[in-house]
Structure formats: structure tokens, C-alpha cells
Scaffold this motif. Structure first.
Motif, PDB file in Angstrom:
ATOM      1  N   ALA A  42       0.825  -1.208   0.000  1.00 46.54           N
ATOM      2  CA  ALA A  42       0.000   0.000   0.000  1.00 46.54           C
ATOM      3  C   ALA A  42       0.862   1.261   0.000  1.00 46.54           C
ATOM      4  O   ALA A  42       0.510   2.270  -0.633  1.00 46.54           O
ATOM      5  N   ALA A  43       1.998   1.215   0.689  1.00 44.23           N
ATOM      6  CA  ALA A  43       2.924   2.355   0.650  1.00 44.23           C
ATOM      7  C   ALA A  43       3.462   2.572  -0.758  1.00 44.23           C
ATOM      8  O   ALA A  43       3.643   3.718  -1.192  1.00 44.23           O
ATOM      9  N   GLY A  44       3.713   1.490  -1.503  1.00 39.72           N
ATOM     10  CA  GLY A  44       4.137   1.642  -2.892  1.00 39.72           C
ATOM     11  C   GLY A  44       3.075   2.299  -3.762  1.00 39.72           C
ATOM     12  O   GLY A  44       3.400   3.124  -4.626  1.00 39.72           O
ATOM     13  N   VAL A  45       1.820   1.954  -3.522  1.00 41.20           N
ATOM     14  CA  VAL A  45       0.735   2.597  -4.272  1.00 41.20           C
ATOM     15  C   VAL A  45       0.657   4.081  -3.941  1.00 41.20           C
ATOM     16  O   VAL A  45       0.428   4.931  -4.827  1.00 41.20           O
ATOM     17  N   TRP A  46       0.875   4.435  -2.664  1.00 47.24           N
ATOM     18  CA  TRP A  46       0.882   5.853  -2.285  1.00 47.24           C
ATOM     19  C   TRP A  46       2.008   6.602  -2.991  1.00 47.24           C
ATOM     20  O   TRP A  46       1.849   7.771  -3.385  1.00 47.24           O
ATOM     21  N   LEU A  47       3.145   5.954  -3.136  1.00 46.75           N
ATOM     22  CA  LEU A  47       4.248   6.607  -3.851  1.00 46.75           C
ATOM     23  C   LEU A  47       3.895   6.867  -5.311  1.00 46.75           C
ATOM     24  O   LEU A  47       4.261   7.906  -5.874  1.00 46.75           O
ATOM     25  N   LEU A  48       3.197   5.939  -5.931  1.00 52.40           N
ATOM     26  CA  LEU A  48       2.783   6.156  -7.323  1.00 52.40           C
ATOM     27  C   LEU A  48       1.789   7.302  -7.441  1.00 52.40           C
ATOM     28  O   LEU A  48       1.717   7.961  -8.481  1.00 52.40           O
ATOM     29  N   LEU A  49       1.023   7.550  -6.390  1.00 53.65           N
ATOM     30  CA  LEU A  49       0.064   8.656  -6.390  1.00 53.65           C
ATOM     31  C   LEU A  49       0.699   9.976  -5.959  1.00 53.65           C
ATOM     32  O   LEU A  49      -0.024  10.956  -5.734  1.00 53.65           O
ATOM     33  N   GLU A  50       2.039   9.994  -5.790  1.00 52.16           N
ATOM     34  CA  GLU A  50       2.792  11.192  -5.403  1.00 52.16           C
ATOM     35  C   GLU A  50       2.409  11.677  -4.012  1.00 52.16           C
ATOM     36  O   GLU A  50       2.484  12.870  -3.716  1.00 52.16           O
ATOM     37  N   ALA A  51       2.004  10.762  -3.153  1.00 52.42           N
ATOM     38  CA  ALA A  51       1.737  11.084  -1.746  1.00 52.42           C
ATOM     39  C   ALA A  51       2.860  10.471  -0.917  1.00 52.42           C
ATOM     40  O   ALA A  51       2.674   9.497  -0.187  1.00 52.42           O
ATOM     41  N   LEU A 123      -8.171  29.440  -4.629  1.00 50.87           N
ATOM     42  CA  LEU A 123      -7.210  28.749  -3.774  1.00 50.87           C
ATOM     43  C   LEU A 123      -6.366  27.735  -4.526  1.00 50.87           C
ATOM     44  O   LEU A 123      -5.375  27.235  -3.986  1.00 50.87           O
ATOM     45  N   ALA A 124      -6.760  27.377  -5.720  1.00 48.05           N
ATOM     46  CA  ALA A 124      -6.033  26.343  -6.461  1.00 48.05           C
ATOM     47  C   ALA A 124      -4.581  26.718  -6.722  1.00 48.05           C
ATOM     48  O   ALA A 124      -3.679  25.902  -6.490  1.00 48.05           O
ATOM     49  N   PRO A 125      -4.242  27.920  -7.224  1.00 50.14           N
ATOM     50  CA  PRO A 125      -2.815  28.239  -7.435  1.00 50.14           C
ATOM     51  C   PRO A 125      -2.018  28.265  -6.135  1.00 50.14           C
ATOM     52  O   PRO A 125      -0.853  27.871  -6.104  1.00 50.14           O
ATOM     53  N   ALA A 126      -2.654  28.723  -5.031  1.00 50.97           N
ATOM     54  CA  ALA A 126      -1.924  28.800  -3.764  1.00 50.97           C
ATOM     55  C   ALA A 126      -1.601  27.408  -3.226  1.00 50.97           C
ATOM     56  O   ALA A 126      -0.494  27.141  -2.753  1.00 50.97           O
ATOM     57  N   TRP A 127      -2.551  26.488  -3.295  1.00 48.11           N
ATOM     58  CA  TRP A 127      -2.318  25.130  -2.802  1.00 48.11           C
ATOM     59  C   TRP A 127      -1.374  24.352  -3.711  1.00 48.11           C
ATOM     60  O   TRP A 127      -0.719  23.395  -3.274  1.00 48.11           O
ATOM     61  N   ALA A 128      -1.299  24.740  -4.970  1.00 46.64           N
ATOM     62  CA  ALA A 128      -0.391  24.038  -5.876  1.00 46.64           C
ATOM     63  C   ALA A 128       1.064  24.296  -5.532  1.00 46.64           C
ATOM     64  O   ALA A 128       1.938  23.473  -5.845  1.00 46.64           O
ATOM     65  N   GLN A 129       1.371  25.411  -4.879  1.00 42.13           N
ATOM     66  CA  GLN A 129       2.742  25.743  -4.514  1.00 42.13           C
ATOM     67  C   GLN A 129       3.144  25.180  -3.158  1.00 42.13           C
ATOM     68  O   GLN A 129       4.308  25.304  -2.768  1.00 42.13           O
ATOM     69  N   ILE A 130       2.226  24.575  -2.429  1.00 44.57           N
ATOM     70  CA  ILE A 130       2.521  24.063  -1.087  1.00 44.57           C
ATOM     71  C   ILE A 130       2.875  22.585  -1.184  1.00 44.57           C
ATOM     72  O   ILE A 130       2.173  21.827  -1.853  1.00 44.57           O
ATOM     73  N   PRO A 131       3.929  22.129  -0.522  1.00 43.93           N
ATOM     74  CA  PRO A 131       4.265  20.692  -0.533  1.00 43.93           C
ATOM     75  C   PRO A 131       3.179  19.847   0.149  1.00 43.93           C
ATOM     76  O   PRO A 131       2.346  20.359   0.903  1.00 43.93           O
ATOM     77  N   ASN A 132       3.209  18.560  -0.141  1.00 43.19           N
ATOM     78  CA  ASN A 132       2.186  17.668   0.414  1.00 43.19           C
ATOM     79  C   ASN A 132       2.223  17.620   1.932  1.00 43.19           C
ATOM     80  O   ASN A 132       1.180  17.604   2.597  1.00 43.19           O
ATOM     81  N   THR A 133       3.415  17.589   2.507  1.00 42.04           N
ATOM     82  CA  THR A 133       3.529  17.512   3.964  1.00 42.04           C
ATOM     83  C   THR A 133       2.951  18.756   4.630  1.00 42.04           C
ATOM     84  O   THR A 133       2.216  18.662   5.622  1.00 42.04           O
ATOM     85  N   GLN A 134       3.268  19.919   4.094  1.00 40.94           N
ATOM     86  CA  GLN A 134       2.750  21.161   4.671  1.00 40.94           C
ATOM     87  C   GLN A 134       1.242  21.267   4.505  1.00 40.94           C
ATOM     88  O   GLN A 134       0.534  21.695   5.430  1.00 40.94           O
ATOM     89  N   ALA A 135       0.730  20.872   3.336  1.00 44.00           N
ATOM     90  CA  ALA A 135      -0.714  20.924   3.119  1.00 44.00           C
ATOM     91  C   ALA A 135      -1.445  19.963   4.048  1.00 44.00           C
ATOM     92  O   ALA A 135      -2.503  20.292   4.608  1.00 44.00           O
ATOM     93  N   LEU A 136      -0.888  18.766   4.230  1.00 46.37           N
ATOM     94  CA  LEU A 136      -1.521  17.809   5.129  1.00 46.37           C
ATOM     95  C   LEU A 136      -1.486  18.295   6.568  1.00 46.37           C
ATOM     96  O   LEU A 136      -2.448  18.129   7.326  1.00 46.37           O
TER      97      LEU A 136
END
Length: 215
Positions: A42-51, A123-136
Motif C-alpha cells: 500500500a505504501a508503494g501505491v501511495w508513492l505512485l500517487l505522489e503522496a 485557492l487552487a494556485p496557492a495550494w499548488a505551490q505548497i508541498p504535500n507535507t505542509q498541506a496535510l
């Protein structure tokens, strides 16, 4: 078929096989090991989803801590497999009904739940510049703060319950009270009695232990 698609099918096939073996393995330790394999896929699948943050968290938290704890708990509980296996068919209708209910709820969420979730255009352009960890992190500690605290309390209660189950006293174990060992006296351990066999004269100068009179 490109490389990411091939890896997706590989991870998914191994994940389905491991999940099936979790519920069909006769040995509970083997079931826990298959569950660890399922989490890794499941972690491998998350990596493919760029999470990548969720994938690393899944490996570090579940594989590195929780599943090891589950493995030791299963080994310490000394589960009687024959007794559990005998009650399988008796509880099968209830388990099948709950499984069908969970599958129906997941299907309803996957088919209809995500269609209504949209992000405002501003909000779409602003969230696009934020990394996944920070957004989460922003979502967890702002909008989902109370569900996060509830989940933490549930995990603590589950851990305390697991420790309470493993520390229960077994009938076949020898329990020694340390306070009794501290206050022990020599008179309580060794007692000298005279038990000379009839017709056998005691040896001169022999102690009680030499004559077999210590009990």
C-alpha cells in the motif's frame, strides 16, 4: 503499458494476495506478517500517487512500530488456534454481513463522495505551490484537529487494552511476591528433624545434614 502502470498492477496484485492471506492464514503470526506485507505494498501505491508523506508514514508508523507491537502481542497472548478455528463458522454470518456493509459504504463513498468535492478557483494556485507535507499538516491541525485528537485517544485506549491482555495472570505460571522474598527467614527454609532409620546407629560426629535429617 508504461512503467508506473506496471508497478501499480504489481503492487495491487501483491496487496490483494497479502490481504487474502491475512484472513485465511491458520497461524496468527503468519497473518500478522502478511498484514505487514500488505502495508508495504500500500505504501508503494501511495508513492505512485505522489503522496510520499503518507507512504513514508505508513512504513515508519505501521510497519516500524504498530505491526511489531501487534506481532509481539499475538505471540504473548498464546492464542489457541484450534479453539478459534472451531468458532469460525458460528460467527461467519455476522462477519459476512459486516463485511458486506463496509464494502457497500466504501463503494458509495468512492462512487459518489468525491464528485462533489471541489476546490475554489482562487485557492487552487496557492495550494499548488505548497508541498504535500505542509498541506496535510494544515488540514490536520486546523480543520481536522478534533478528529485527530479523538483518533489519538482511541489509539491510547487500544494500547492500554493490549497491555492489560498480555499482563493477565496465567494459571500455569509461577508467581513470586518480592515482598515475601525480602522478609524470608532461615527458619522458614530449612528445618532440622531427627528421622533416624530403625536399626541404623547414627555416625559419631556427623551433622544433621550428613545423616539425612535436614528437610
Amino acid at each position: 503499458m508504461d512503467v508506473p502502470t506496471g508497478f501499480f498492477y504489481l503492487f495491487s496484485a501483491v496487496l490483494l494476495f497479502a490481504a487474502l492471506r491475512v484472513i485465511t492464514a491458520k497461524n496468527p503470526v503468519h497473518a500478522v506478517l502478511y498484514l505487514m506485507l500488505a502495508f508495504s505494498q500500500a505504501a508503494g501505491v501511495w508513492l505512485l500517487l505522489e503522496a510520499e508523506f503518507l507512504a513514508i508514514t505508513l512504513v515508519l508508523v505501521y510497519l516500524g512500530a504498530v505491526m511489531v507491537l501487534f506481532l509481539f502481542v499475538v505471540m504473548m497472548l498464546d492464542i489457541r488456534v484450534d479453539r478459534v478455528r472451531g468458532a469460525f463458522w458460528r460467527h461467519f454470518p455476522l462477519a459476512a454481513g459486516l463485511g458486506a456493509l463496509v464494502a457497500a459504504e466504501m463503494a458509495a463513498v468512492l462512487l459518489t463522495g468525491y464528485g462533489s468535492v471541489t476546490m475554489p478557483a482562487a485557492l487552487a494556485p496557492a495550494w499548488a505551490q505548497i508541498p504535500n507535507t505542509q498541506a496535510l499538516g494544515r488540514l490536520l491541525y486546523t480543520e481536522y484537529l478534533y478528529p485527530l485528537q479523538v483518533a489519538a485517544v482511541i489509539l491510547v485506549v487500544a494500547m492500554v487494552a493490549a497491555i492489560a491482555l498480555t499482563l493477565r495472570r496465567r494459571k500455569d505460571s509461577k508467581f513470586i511476591d518480592p515482598s515475601l522474598q525480602v522478609h524470608v527467614r532461615a527458619a522458614d527454609r530449612v528445618r532440622l528433624v531427627r528421622d533416624v532409620l530403625p536399626g541404623v546407629a547414627p555416625v559419631a560426629g556427623a551433622t544433621a545434614v550428613d545423616r539425612g535429617e535436614a528437610k
